[in-house]
Scaffold this motif. Structure first.
Motif, PDB file in Angstrom:
ATOM      1  N   LEU A 170      70.251 -27.309   0.277  1.00  0.00           N
ATOM      2  CA  LEU A 170      70.512 -25.881   0.142  1.00  0.00           C
ATOM      3  C   LEU A 170      69.213 -25.088   0.071  1.00  0.00           C
ATOM      4  O   LEU A 170      69.118 -23.988   0.624  1.00  0.00           O
ATOM      5  N   LEU A 182      75.807 -20.767  -0.542  1.00  0.00           N
ATOM      6  CA  LEU A 182      76.926 -21.712  -0.598  1.00  0.00           C
ATOM      7  C   LEU A 182      77.165 -22.269  -2.000  1.00  0.00           C
ATOM      8  O   LEU A 182      78.245 -22.786  -2.284  1.00  0.00           O
ATOM      9  N   LEU A 183      76.168 -22.156  -2.873  1.00  0.00           N
ATOM     10  CA  LEU A 183      76.272 -22.749  -4.205  1.00  0.00           C
ATOM     11  C   LEU A 183      77.458 -22.212  -5.015  1.00  0.00           C
ATOM     12  O   LEU A 183      78.206 -23.016  -5.587  1.00  0.00           O
ATOM     13  N   LEU A 231      71.855 -32.511  -2.384  1.00  0.00           N
ATOM     14  CA  LEU A 231      72.545 -31.254  -2.091  1.00  0.00           C
ATOM     15  C   LEU A 231      71.650 -30.060  -2.409  1.00  0.00           C
ATOM     16  O   LEU A 231      71.542 -29.125  -1.609  1.00  0.00           O
ATOM     17  N   TRP A 232      71.001 -30.090  -3.565  1.00  0.00           N
ATOM     18  CA  TRP A 232      70.110 -28.993  -3.944  1.00  0.00           C
ATOM     19  C   TRP A 232      68.951 -28.870  -2.962  1.00  0.00           C
ATOM     20  O   TRP A 232      68.588 -27.763  -2.562  1.00  0.00           O
ATOM     21  N   LEU A 287      84.937 -24.388  -5.867  1.00  0.00           N
ATOM     22  CA  LEU A 287      85.797 -25.444  -5.335  1.00  0.00           C
ATOM     23  C   LEU A 287      85.820 -26.664  -6.250  1.00  0.00           C
ATOM     24  O   LEU A 287      86.873 -27.293  -6.439  1.00  0.00           O
ATOM     25  N   ALA A 288      84.684 -27.003  -6.837  1.00  0.00           N
ATOM     26  CA  ALA A 288      84.634 -28.142  -7.767  1.00  0.00           C
ATOM     27  C   ALA A 288      85.459 -27.853  -9.023  1.00  0.00           C
ATOM     28  O   ALA A 288      86.178 -28.734  -9.514  1.00  0.00           O
ATOM     29  N   ILE A 323      80.665 -23.798  -3.661  1.00  0.00           N
ATOM     30  CA  ILE A 323      80.782 -25.211  -4.028  1.00  0.00           C
ATOM     31  C   ILE A 323      81.196 -25.356  -5.481  1.00  0.00           C
ATOM     32  O   ILE A 323      82.053 -26.187  -5.820  1.00  0.00           O
ATOM     33  N   ILE A 324      80.627 -24.542  -6.358  1.00  0.00           N
ATOM     34  CA  ILE A 324      80.960 -24.616  -7.791  1.00  0.00           C
ATOM     35  C   ILE A 324      82.426 -24.240  -8.026  1.00  0.00           C
ATOM     36  O   ILE A 324      83.142 -24.920  -8.768  1.00  0.00           O
TER      37      ILE A 324
END
Length: 50
Positions: free
Chosen positions: A12, A20-21, A8-9, A27-28, A24-25
């Motif tokens: 990105l 987007l990071l 993923l990293w 949402l996690a 994503i964080i």
């Protein structure tokens, strides 16, 4: 799990999608809160926050 995070990293970074990071964080974290409140007494404390 670490292989997924590495992939993923790399995705990105190569595609220049680092914006987007944070999404994503967040949402996690929200997903973790939902899982944590499903079967615990933590749910009553979460409900008072919202």
């Amino acid at each position: 799990m670490t292989e997924f995070l590495h992939d993923l990293w790399t995705f990105l970074k190569v595609r220049k999608k680092l914006w987007l990071l944070p999404i994503i964080i967040i949402l996690a974290l929200l997903g973790g809160i939902v899982v944590a409140t499903q079967q615990s007494s933590l749910a009553t404390f979460i409900y008072t926050l919202f």
